[in-house]
Design a protein around this motif. Structure first.
Motif, short mmCIF file in Angstrom:
data_model
loop_
_atom_site.label_atom_id
_atom_site.label_comp_id
_atom_site.label_asym_id
_atom_site.label_seq_id
_atom_site.Cartn_x
_atom_site.Cartn_y
_atom_site.Cartn_z
N ASN A 36 -2.91 2.70 5.31
CA ASN A 36 -1.66 2.13 5.80
C ASN A 36 -1.38 2.73 7.17
O ASN A 36 -2.04 3.70 7.58
CB ASN A 36 -0.52 2.28 4.79
CG ASN A 36 -0.17 3.71 4.51
OD1 ASN A 36 -0.96 4.62 4.77
ND2 ASN A 36 1.01 3.93 3.98
N ASP A 48 2.37 -1.35 4.98
CA ASP A 48 1.79 -1.12 3.65
C ASP A 48 2.04 0.31 3.15
O ASP A 48 2.35 1.21 3.93
CB ASP A 48 0.29 -1.45 3.60
CG ASP A 48 0.05 -2.95 3.76
OD1 ASP A 48 0.87 -3.73 3.23
OD2 ASP A 48 -0.90 -3.35 4.45
N THR A 49 1.91 0.45 1.82
CA THR A 49 2.02 1.79 1.24
C THR A 49 0.64 2.16 0.69
O THR A 49 -0.37 1.76 1.30
CB THR A 49 3.13 1.87 0.15
OG1 THR A 49 2.75 1.18 -1.03
CG2 THR A 49 4.45 1.32 0.66
N ALA A 55 0.98 8.59 -3.74
CA ALA A 55 2.29 8.50 -3.07
C ALA A 55 2.63 9.80 -2.35
O ALA A 55 3.09 9.79 -1.19
CB ALA A 55 3.37 8.15 -4.09
N GLY A 58 0.65 10.15 0.76
CA GLY A 58 1.13 9.18 1.76
C GLY A 58 2.41 9.66 2.43
O GLY A 58 2.53 9.61 3.67
N LEU A 74 9.45 -1.84 6.95
CA LEU A 74 8.27 -1.67 6.10
C LEU A 74 7.66 -3.05 5.86
O LEU A 74 8.32 -3.93 5.29
CB LEU A 74 8.67 -1.02 4.76
CG LEU A 74 7.60 -0.97 3.68
CD1 LEU A 74 6.36 -0.21 4.14
CD2 LEU A 74 8.15 -0.32 2.41
N LEU A 87 5.31 1.91 -3.74
CA LEU A 87 6.51 1.41 -3.03
C LEU A 87 7.80 2.01 -3.60
O LEU A 87 8.69 2.41 -2.84
CB LEU A 87 6.54 -0.12 -3.10
CG LEU A 87 7.71 -0.80 -2.38
CD1 LEU A 87 7.69 -0.50 -0.87
CD2 LEU A 87 7.66 -2.32 -2.59
N PHE A 90 8.11 5.48 -2.32
CA PHE A 90 8.34 5.47 -0.87
C PHE A 90 9.79 5.08 -0.56
O PHE A 90 10.42 5.66 0.32
CB PHE A 90 7.38 4.48 -0.18
CG PHE A 90 6.04 5.06 0.19
CD1 PHE A 90 5.38 5.94 -0.66
CD2 PHE A 90 5.42 4.72 1.38
CE1 PHE A 90 4.13 6.47 -0.32
CE2 PHE A 90 4.19 5.24 1.74
CZ PHE A 90 3.54 6.12 0.88
#
Ligand code: FEO
Length: 405
Positions: A36, A48-49, A55, A58, A74, A87, A90
């Motif tokens: 991403n 994108d995630t 997670a 990220g 996003l 997601l 995030f």
């Protein structure tokens, strides 16, 4: 691996999954990445995630550059779990964000998460979002490979964020194609592209051709293709586009894949004279025993060959179960531009070869008929017949292949 700047103020902030070997049933011997991209502009934008399990990595990558709470936009190009799984986590870090996705993306997102408090805007092909010095343009790519799919083009960076398209399941410290070619090889990378296309995108050849044409008609200036898996194409992005066009148009090798399984080796013994016959006609041949080979590898080897020969013993009047599984995979991938035949052994009542030809017909594959069957054990005469069958099959593959030259 921390954030990597790939264009001025545009960073890869994804995750490398070195360990994954089973990607929803698809074998990934080289692992994969979930890419991403974070754009540090007037409006900080994340595209994108990552997969749910990654997670934390990220978010940590984003934190190495900025406070995640500063993210304003996003973009969700694709809602499959490997890109949107994180997601929900995030969103806890993004209190003031607007999500951009397609209408089908929004519908799907609502099935995965409680989105009642999220600000979601739907976009269509050609719509633009100015975020500062950079402008994003959205390109819907429905059924490539989910209904929600889209790509995001970063105009001033000449960069196409292509989601699954042009991706490869390849975990590597290299972030770019040229880096990968230096530490491994371009051939290995191209094999990973074929593997990905064969197992995921094979059913969508016509759509791929028309979508690439649509992108070409938009006259986008592209000097980088950044997919959501594997390396980023910066040295020759046109090379991977051409690979996709070639595969979508049915180009492949003058080669036969013999894919078989066996109970007491009789069907296996048949593969050898058949293979020799094929080779003696000057056609390359790959012999693949299914129970010794992951299904996705067998699918890739099929895709790399113009001709397919499937060998199966008959078990209880039926095709051998592993062969039935292979055919189920293949049918779902809606193969085209290939010619097929079948062979196998039986004890007291055949059935497998007939079943295979019925399946080839259901798939609308071109065929070489009849196949060849042997009772109990191939005799020397049977082996001679197998050799002749191999030669005849190869001759027909050569003729068929000419249509694509
Ligand atoms: Fe990589 Fe369709 O998900």
């Amino acid at each position: 691996m921390k954030a990597v700047e790939i264009k001025p103020d545009i960073y890869w902030v994804g995750a490398i999954d070195w360990a994954v070997r089973d990607f929803h049933g698809y074998v990934t011997p080289n692992g994969t990445t979930y890419n991403n991209y974070l754009i540090l502009d007037d409006e900080i934008t994340l595209i994108d995630t990552v997969k749910h399990d990654f997670a934390e990595i990220g978010i940590s990558n984003i934190k190495s550059l900025i406070d995640p709470a500063k993210i304003k936009n996003l973009v969700v190009n694709h809602i499959e779990n490997d890109h949107m799984g994180a997601l929900g986590i995030f969103m806890k870090h993004f209190p003031d964000v607007t999500i951009y996705t397609t209408a089908r993306g929004k519908q799907g997102m609502e099935r995965f998460f409680d989105t009642s408090k999220w600000n979601i805007k739907t976009v269509k092909t050609g719509e633009e979002l100015k975020i500062g010095k950079y402008t994003l343009m959205f390109i819907e790519t429905p059924m490539l490979h989910w209904p929600d799919s889209m790509m995001t083009y970063v105009k001033e960076a000449k960069m196409l964020i292509s989601q699954d398209a042009f991706g490869q399941h390849m975990a590597s410290t290299a972030r770019f194609d040229d880096e990968f070619a230096e530490c491994a090889s371009h051939a290995e990378l191209e094999d990973a592209v074929i593997d990905y296309y064969a197992n995921i995108l094979m059913p969508f050849g016509k759509l791929i051709k028309s979508k690439i044409k649509q992108i070409q008609d938009l006259k986008l200036d592209i000097d980088m293709i950044a997919p959501d898996h594997g390396v980023i194409w910066r040295s020759e992005p046109e090379r991977v586009i051409q690979m996709y066009l070639d595969m979508a148009e049915g180009k492949t090798n003058l080669r036969v894949a013999i894919i078989y399984d066996t109970m007491w080796h009789s069907t296996e013994i048949m593969t050898q004279p058949i293979m020799r016959g094929i080779k003696d006609e000057g056609v390359d041949c790959k012999v693949i025993k299914l129970r010794a080979t992951p299904m996705s590898v067998a699918i890739k080897e099929f895709w790399k060959s113009r001709g397919l020969l499937v060998g199966s013993p008959t078990l209880n009047n039926e095709v051998f179960p592993s062969i039935a599984e292979f055919i189920t995979h293949l049918r779902g991938l809606r193969p085209t531009n290939r010619i097929a035949g079948a062979f196998g052994s039986y004890g007291w009542g055949g059935g497998a070869v007939k079943w295979l030809y019925q399946e080839f017909q259901n798939m609308k594959l071109d065929v070489v008929e009849p196949g060849i069957q042997v009772q109990y054990r191939p005799s020397p005469e049977d082996e001679e017949k197998c050799y002749s069958f191999g030669r005849e099959f190869a001759k027909q593959v050569i003729e068929y292949h000419k249509k694509f030259q």
